[in-house]
Design an enzyme around this catalytic site. Structure first.
Site, short mmCIF file in Angstrom:
data_model
loop_
_atom_site.label_atom_id
_atom_site.label_comp_id
_atom_site.label_asym_id
_atom_site.label_seq_id
_atom_site.Cartn_x
_atom_site.Cartn_y
_atom_site.Cartn_z
N LYS A 1 0.74 -0.74 -0.13
CA LYS A 1 -0.02 0.32 -0.25
C LYS A 1 1.05 1.08 -0.03
O LYS A 1 1.35 1.31 1.09
CB LYS A 1 -0.51 -0.50 1.11
CG LYS A 1 -1.79 0.75 0.58
CD LYS A 1 -2.64 1.73 2.22
CE LYS A 1 -1.73 2.63 2.81
NZ LYS A 1 -1.74 4.16 2.11
N GLU B 1 10.58 1.31 9.69
CA GLU B 1 11.48 2.45 9.75
C GLU B 1 10.83 3.42 9.85
O GLU B 1 9.79 4.15 8.89
CB GLU B 1 12.02 1.84 8.29
CG GLU B 1 13.54 2.89 7.67
CD GLU B 1 13.62 3.58 7.61
OE1 GLU B 1 13.44 5.07 7.63
OE2 GLU B 1 13.54 3.60 6.35
N CYS C 1 14.38 10.54 5.66
CA CYS C 1 14.28 10.23 7.09
C CYS C 1 15.73 10.27 8.23
O CYS C 1 15.96 9.95 8.72
CB CYS C 1 13.50 8.57 7.67
SG CYS C 1 14.30 7.11 6.84
N GLU D 1 11.21 15.28 14.46
CA GLU D 1 11.13 15.31 12.85
C GLU D 1 11.11 16.59 12.28
O GLU D 1 9.95 16.37 12.37
CB GLU D 1 11.09 13.86 12.80
CG GLU D 1 11.61 14.05 11.32
CD GLU D 1 10.91 12.25 10.85
OE1 GLU D 1 11.66 11.82 10.07
OE2 GLU D 1 9.89 11.92 10.59
O1 TXE Z 1 3.23 9.61 7.62
P1 TXE Z 1 2.30 8.05 8.21
P2 TXE Z 1 2.39 10.77 6.99
C1 TXE Z 1 7.21 11.42 8.77
C2 TXE Z 1 7.76 12.59 8.49
C3 TXE Z 1 6.10 13.73 8.12
C4 TXE Z 1 5.05 12.58 8.92
C5 TXE Z 1 3.85 12.86 8.31
O2 TXE Z 1 8.39 13.60 10.06
O3 TXE Z 1 6.03 14.42 8.59
O4 TXE Z 1 5.92 11.08 9.21
O5 TXE Z 1 4.35 11.64 7.40
C6 TXE Z 1 -0.11 4.36 6.00
N1 TXE Z 1 -2.14 2.14 9.19
N2 TXE Z 1 7.29 10.24 8.56
O6 TXE Z 1 1.28 11.60 8.17
O7 TXE Z 1 1.40 8.59 7.85
C7 TXE Z 1 0.02 6.01 5.70
O8 TXE Z 1 -1.08 5.25 4.24
C8 TXE Z 1 -1.34 1.49 8.46
C9 TXE Z 1 8.27 9.75 7.93
O9 TXE Z 1 2.93 10.76 5.66
O10 TXE Z 1 2.87 6.97 9.11
C10 TXE Z 1 1.24 5.78 3.85
O11 TXE Z 1 1.34 4.89 3.88
N3 TXE Z 1 -0.62 2.18 7.57
C11 TXE Z 1 9.34 8.64 7.22
C12 TXE Z 1 1.86 5.03 5.34
O12 TXE Z 1 1.76 4.90 6.40
C13 TXE Z 1 -1.36 3.60 7.73
C14 TXE Z 1 7.96 8.87 5.78
C15 TXE Z 1 3.32 6.63 5.83
O13 TXE Z 1 1.72 7.72 6.72
C16 TXE Z 1 -2.12 4.15 8.90
C17 TXE Z 1 7.49 9.71 5.93
C18 TXE Z 1 -2.43 2.91 9.72
N4 TXE Z 1 -3.53 2.90 10.97
C19 TXE Z 1 6.60 9.72 6.90
N5 TXE Z 1 -2.13 5.60 9.05
C20 TXE Z 1 9.91 8.10 7.18
N6 TXE Z 1 11.04 7.51 8.19
O14 TXE Z 1 11.24 7.95 6.37
C21 TXE Z 1 -0.82 5.46 7.90
N7 TXE Z 1 -0.70 4.34 7.38
#
Ligand code: TXE
Length: 482
Positions: free
Chosen positions: A177, A252, A286, A382
């Protein structure tokens, strides 16, 4: 609306709409226009994908295929990705605004993820343990089953390939996904898997929001492994959901990488990498070097050079070959990063360069801030954007203390020409990866992951093998004693 591109789900070898027919808009963050639509996955769509991948695993040829044949199939997919590299890179650039040259680089690294794990699985060496009792035992690495992979928007194709490649190489079937912000390139990858002749269900793609599309995958007991990259907060929810059916997780998560520059560093090299570490991909990494620590005796000189290098970055249309830096990936993310810059100023931080572009675009210029208190939110949390917070240190011990003073622990960088110091400091840093005099260079055999709020588990090489298989011990009698 008819000229908009469309990205459906890939379920059982076919690209389909959601059962409900629902779609969501996909944005181009540079033009700030909707350029495509994607199928909005419901729980029913996710369940269909799980059923398909379950069947492909329980009854299909993929897990039963010889390792050479499976590796060849994955290389076929990699070949197709190479042939279509420009087209795929265009999707990521359009979808999240990264400069096209960087998107091309991501495609190349994604291709390499597939080739590496295909070969790693094909050529892996098992272990045999001769035993004094007249037996020997050996380990076997069978596929784990159905893998749910949930990926973020900052490296849409590359992060997805980092999960899909080892999962399918080890004989699992996989449902990916992608982030709702960036469905394009991963859906395209799913199309290529069909073209490469993958059996139905080996790689399914479900588009949609975290809930219900992602949460249905993580919480379903037909899923055997959950691999996730995203925020620390969502990571905790994913782990709790997977725990309901005891599926192992690999997480991660976020980071606040320390970048330490000692007075004896090669300053040209250190400035070059300090810029790369926080401004590449507009800081949406990240692993970004978002906390910079510079030794006091070189602070002024280093900062003058670092600020000048940041100001030289060419900001513009990501498709313009001259562009090195562009907009943030979405309005939502722009608002988040901009609010951190504003709060840094309100908290007494000095903005040495950068700031929010005031032209209505979703650009935050390369920003460098010093003078923040150690507990100020922009210093500790972050930001995930092109915002570097800077601090000075007097000696090695203080540098290590400052670098480790964080809940995160994904990575750190250090710059020094002193060999003993490099090894000494690297070993004291609480981080999953330490780069010495460089950044972002990876060897896929090494462990990758983070400490503390940066994650759970490691992937890469044998670490991926351990996660994506069910290792088994076989104990065999050699001498019948007595
Ligand atoms: O992240 P989410 P978001 C950090 C970065 C960013 C913040 C928010 O600081 O500003 O997170 O970003 C899926 N069950 N990183 O809102 O929510 C979602 O659909 C299952 C760091 O985009 O963590 C997406 O595919 N899945 C990071 C994925 O999780 C769920 C990279 C990431 O979304 C879910 C991205 C649930 N309940 C953001 N809720 C890195 N480590 O590189 C959401 N998702």
């Amino acid at each position: 609306m008819s000229e908009l591109a469309f990205f459906g789900h890939i379920i059982d070898g076919v690209e389909v709409e959601s059962e409900s027919g629902a779609r969501f808009d996909v944005w181009n963050p540079w033009t700030r226009e909707v350029w495509a639509q994607a199928a909005e996955g419901t729980a029913a769509d996710a369940e269909r994908a799980i059923a398909s991948s379950r069947k492909a695993f329980d009854e299909g040829p993929w897990p039963r295929m010889g390792r050479v044949e499976r590796a060849a199939a994955i290389h076929r997919l990699a070949d197709l990705m190479e042939e279509r590299a420009d087209e795929i890179a265009r999707l990521d650039t359009t979808n999240m605004g990264k400069p096209f040259a960087q998107a091309k680089h991501d495609v190349a690294r994604s291709v390499w993820n597939f080739r590496f794990f295909a070969d790693h699985q094909r050529d892996h060496v098992g272990e045999v343990f001769p035993m004094d009792s007249g037996h020997h035992s050996y380990s076997e690495f069978g596929p784990a089953g159905v893998v749910a992979a949930i990926s973020p928007w900052n490296f849409p194709l590359m992060m997805a390939s980092w999960k899909i490649a080892p999962a399918i190489a080890w004989g699992n079937t996989c449902i990916i996904k992608p982030s709702e912000d960036t469905p394009a390139s991963v859906t395209y990858l799913g199309r290529l898997a069909i073209e490469a002749g993958f059996p139905p269900g080996v790689l399914n793609v479900i588009n949609g929001y975290g809930a219900p599309a992602g949460s249905t995958l993580t919480g379903d007991d037909r899923v055997d492994r959950v691999t996730f990259t995203g925020s620390s907060q969502t990571g905790k929810m994913v782990m709790a959901s997977a725990a309901t059916h005891l599926a192992p997780v690999s997480l991660e998560l976020g980071g606040k990488g320390a970048n330490i520059v000692f007075a004896d560093a090669d300053l040209d090299n250190a400035v070059y990498w300090a810029v790369e570490a926080i401004f590449r991909n507009a800081g949406q990494i990240c692993l970004a070097g978002s906390r910079l620590f510079v030794q006091s005796s070189i602070y002024d000189e280093f900062m003058t050079r670092f600020v000048a290098a940041a100001e030289k970055l060419v900001i513009g249309d990501p498709f313009d070959p001259a562009t090195q830096f562009s907009s943030l990936a979405s309005k939502r993310h722009f608002d988040k990063v901009a609010s951190y810059v504003e709060s840094a100023q309100a908290l007494g931080g000095r903005v040495l360069t950068g700031g929010v572009a005031e032209d209505g675009s979703w650009v935050v210029r390369p920003t460098i801030i010093d003078g923040l208190a150690l507990d100020a939110a922009p210093y500790c949390e972050e930001i995930f954007g092109p915002v570097c917070v800077v601090n000075r240190f007097e000696d090695e011990a203080q540098a290590v203390h400052l670098a480790n003073d964080t809940r995160y622990g994904l990575n750190a960088m250090l710059f020094t020409e002193n060999l003993s110091r490099a090894h000494r400091v690297a070993s004291k840093l609480r981080a999953g990866t330490v780069w010495v005099n460089c950044f972002f260079i990876r060897d896929l055999r090494t462990p990758f992951g983070g400490v503390g709020d940066s994650g759970v588990g490691r992937e890469g090489g044998n670490f991926s093998r351990e996660f994506f298989t069910e290792p088994k011990a076989v104990v065999m009698q050699i001498d019948r004693k007595g």
